[in-house]
Design a protein around this motif. Structure first.
Motif, mmCIF file in Angstrom:
data_model
loop_
_atom_site.group_PDB
_atom_site.id
_atom_site.type_symbol
_atom_site.label_atom_id
_atom_site.label_comp_id
_atom_site.label_asym_id
_atom_site.label_seq_id
_atom_site.Cartn_x
_atom_site.Cartn_y
_atom_site.Cartn_z
ATOM 1 N N ARG A 6 0.563 -1.077 -0.150
ATOM 2 C CA ARG A 6 0.033 0.148 -0.110
ATOM 3 C C ARG A 6 0.828 1.239 -0.160
ATOM 4 O O ARG A 6 0.496 2.345 -0.625
ATOM 5 C CB ARG A 6 -0.814 -0.063 1.164
ATOM 6 C CG ARG A 6 -2.044 -0.952 1.107
ATOM 7 C CD ARG A 6 -3.030 -0.968 2.237
ATOM 8 N NE ARG A 6 -4.374 0.031 1.822
ATOM 9 C CZ ARG A 6 -4.937 -0.175 0.905
ATOM 10 N NH1 ARG A 6 -5.061 -1.230 0.251
ATOM 11 N NH2 ARG A 6 -5.965 0.623 0.905
ATOM 12 N N LYS A 7 1.974 1.190 0.535
ATOM 13 C CA LYS A 7 3.009 2.417 0.600
ATOM 14 C C LYS A 7 3.864 2.368 -0.581
ATOM 15 O O LYS A 7 4.639 3.429 -0.764
ATOM 16 C CB LYS A 7 3.682 2.346 1.920
ATOM 17 C CG LYS A 7 2.885 2.421 3.172
ATOM 18 C CD LYS A 7 3.761 2.346 4.380
ATOM 19 C CE LYS A 7 2.745 2.198 5.580
ATOM 20 N NZ LYS A 7 3.338 2.017 6.933
ATOM 21 N N ALA A 8 4.052 1.394 -1.249
ATOM 22 C CA ALA A 8 5.396 1.001 -2.369
ATOM 23 C C ALA A 8 4.804 2.117 -3.647
ATOM 24 O O ALA A 8 3.655 1.998 -4.110
ATOM 25 C CB ALA A 8 5.433 0.018 -2.618
ATOM 26 N N ASP A 9 6.062 2.752 -3.950
ATOM 27 C CA ASP A 9 5.937 3.440 -5.255
ATOM 28 C C ASP A 9 6.463 2.319 -6.442
ATOM 29 O O ASP A 9 5.892 2.290 -7.588
ATOM 30 C CB ASP A 9 6.932 4.627 -5.385
ATOM 31 C CG ASP A 9 6.380 5.792 -4.599
ATOM 32 O OD1 ASP A 9 5.157 6.086 -4.439
ATOM 33 O OD2 ASP A 9 7.175 6.492 -3.864
ATOM 34 N N LYS A 83 13.442 7.304 -9.305
ATOM 35 C CA LYS A 83 13.067 6.981 -7.983
ATOM 36 C C LYS A 83 13.820 5.760 -7.382
ATOM 37 O O LYS A 83 14.111 5.656 -6.033
ATOM 38 C CB LYS A 83 11.379 6.552 -7.973
ATOM 39 C CG LYS A 83 10.538 7.637 -8.234
ATOM 40 C CD LYS A 83 9.034 7.136 -7.907
ATOM 41 C CE LYS A 83 8.124 8.549 -8.381
ATOM 42 N NZ LYS A 83 6.602 7.997 -8.462
ATOM 43 N N THR A 84 14.073 4.826 -8.372
ATOM 44 C CA THR A 84 14.759 3.412 -8.095
ATOM 45 C C THR A 84 16.114 4.036 -7.449
ATOM 46 O O THR A 84 16.624 3.524 -6.371
ATOM 47 C CB THR A 84 14.827 2.661 -9.147
ATOM 48 O OG1 THR A 84 13.776 2.242 -9.555
ATOM 49 C CG2 THR A 84 15.842 1.392 -8.849
ATOM 50 N N ASP A 85 16.872 5.121 -8.245
ATOM 51 C CA ASP A 85 18.187 5.271 -7.645
ATOM 52 C C ASP A 85 18.057 6.097 -6.548
ATOM 53 O O ASP A 85 18.938 5.890 -5.412
ATOM 54 C CB ASP A 85 18.795 6.450 -8.706
ATOM 55 C CG ASP A 85 19.271 5.939 -10.219
ATOM 56 O OD1 ASP A 85 19.362 4.511 -10.008
ATOM 57 O OD2 ASP A 85 19.160 6.640 -11.099
ATOM 58 N N THR A 86 17.166 6.896 -6.129
ATOM 59 C CA THR A 86 16.825 7.625 -4.747
ATOM 60 C C THR A 86 16.828 6.393 -3.718
ATOM 61 O O THR A 86 17.364 6.702 -2.503
ATOM 62 C CB THR A 86 15.806 8.456 -4.794
ATOM 63 O OG1 THR A 86 15.975 9.362 -5.825
ATOM 64 C CG2 THR A 86 15.532 9.282 -3.460
ATOM 65 N N ILE A 87 15.956 5.385 -3.778
ATOM 66 C CA ILE A 87 15.839 4.596 -2.808
ATOM 67 C C ILE A 87 17.120 3.898 -2.556
ATOM 68 O O ILE A 87 17.377 3.438 -1.766
ATOM 69 C CB ILE A 87 14.564 3.777 -3.388
ATOM 70 C CG1 ILE A 87 13.171 4.426 -3.482
ATOM 71 C CG2 ILE A 87 14.567 2.240 -2.421
ATOM 72 C CD1 ILE A 87 11.985 3.706 -3.953
ATOM 73 N N ARG A 92 21.783 2.239 0.606
ATOM 74 C CA ARG A 92 23.002 1.764 0.390
ATOM 75 C C ARG A 92 24.020 1.632 1.489
ATOM 76 O O ARG A 92 24.440 0.693 1.696
ATOM 77 C CB ARG A 92 24.095 2.652 -0.672
ATOM 78 C CG ARG A 92 25.101 2.199 -1.078
ATOM 79 C CD ARG A 92 25.942 3.088 -1.908
ATOM 80 N NE ARG A 92 25.191 3.727 -2.804
ATOM 81 C CZ ARG A 92 24.862 2.977 -4.094
ATOM 82 N NH1 ARG A 92 25.592 1.743 -4.248
ATOM 83 N NH2 ARG A 92 24.190 3.462 -5.146
ATOM 84 N N SER A 93 24.200 2.562 2.634
ATOM 85 C CA SER A 93 24.904 2.099 3.757
ATOM 86 C C SER A 93 24.300 1.129 4.411
ATOM 87 O O SER A 93 25.060 0.390 5.122
ATOM 88 C CB SER A 93 25.194 3.757 4.517
ATOM 89 O OG SER A 93 23.826 3.909 4.923
ATOM 90 N N MET A 94 23.291 1.090 4.820
ATOM 91 C CA MET A 94 22.378 0.110 5.428
ATOM 92 C C MET A 94 22.538 -1.312 4.948
ATOM 93 O O MET A 94 22.902 -2.361 5.596
ATOM 94 C CB MET A 94 20.901 0.298 5.533
ATOM 95 C CG MET A 94 20.209 -0.845 6.512
ATOM 96 S SD MET A 94 18.393 -0.707 6.649
ATOM 97 C CE MET A 94 17.978 -0.451 4.991
#
Length: 108
Positions: A6-9, A83-87, A92-94
């Motif tokens: 429900r929250k996913a783009d 959007k994928t690049d932003t996510i 990335r660090s996690m």
């Protein structure tokens, strides 16, 4: 899972699964007021091609449709990739910490 969809783009599926993991039965798991892009990279396909008919605002792209886009500009694809690049950058660090711990644990 319902809360996540429900929250996913954007949802990217790339599983090696003998059966589909997203079908018409999952239609109620999506927010019909939200535009959601589903990218199915699974072979065989992970997502039922009929799912968009049951979910308002859902766009489904599989390997065949992505192959048709190759070399052609598309606002939807450009938007999805941004959007994928932003996510990916946000997480990335996690991910790197997770993988570092994973590799360290497997060296023992």
């Amino acid at each position: 899972r319902k809360g996540v969809f429900r929250k996913a783009d954007i949802i990217v599926s790339a599983l090696d699964s003998p059966s589909r993991i997203l079908t018409e039965e999952n239609a109620g798991d999506f927010d019909p007021e939200r535009n959601t892009v589903v990218v199915d990279l699974g072979v065989p396909r992970n997502v039922s091609p009929e799912l968009p008919a049951f979910v308002k605002g859902l766009s489904l792209y599989d390997l065949d449709s992505l192959n048709k886009w190759r070399g052609r500009p598309s606002l939807a694809l450009t938007s999805a990739m941004k959007k994928t690049d932003t996510i990916l950058e946000e997480h990335r660090s996690m991910f790197e910490k997770f993988m570092g711990g994973f590799h360290a644990a497997n060296k023992r």
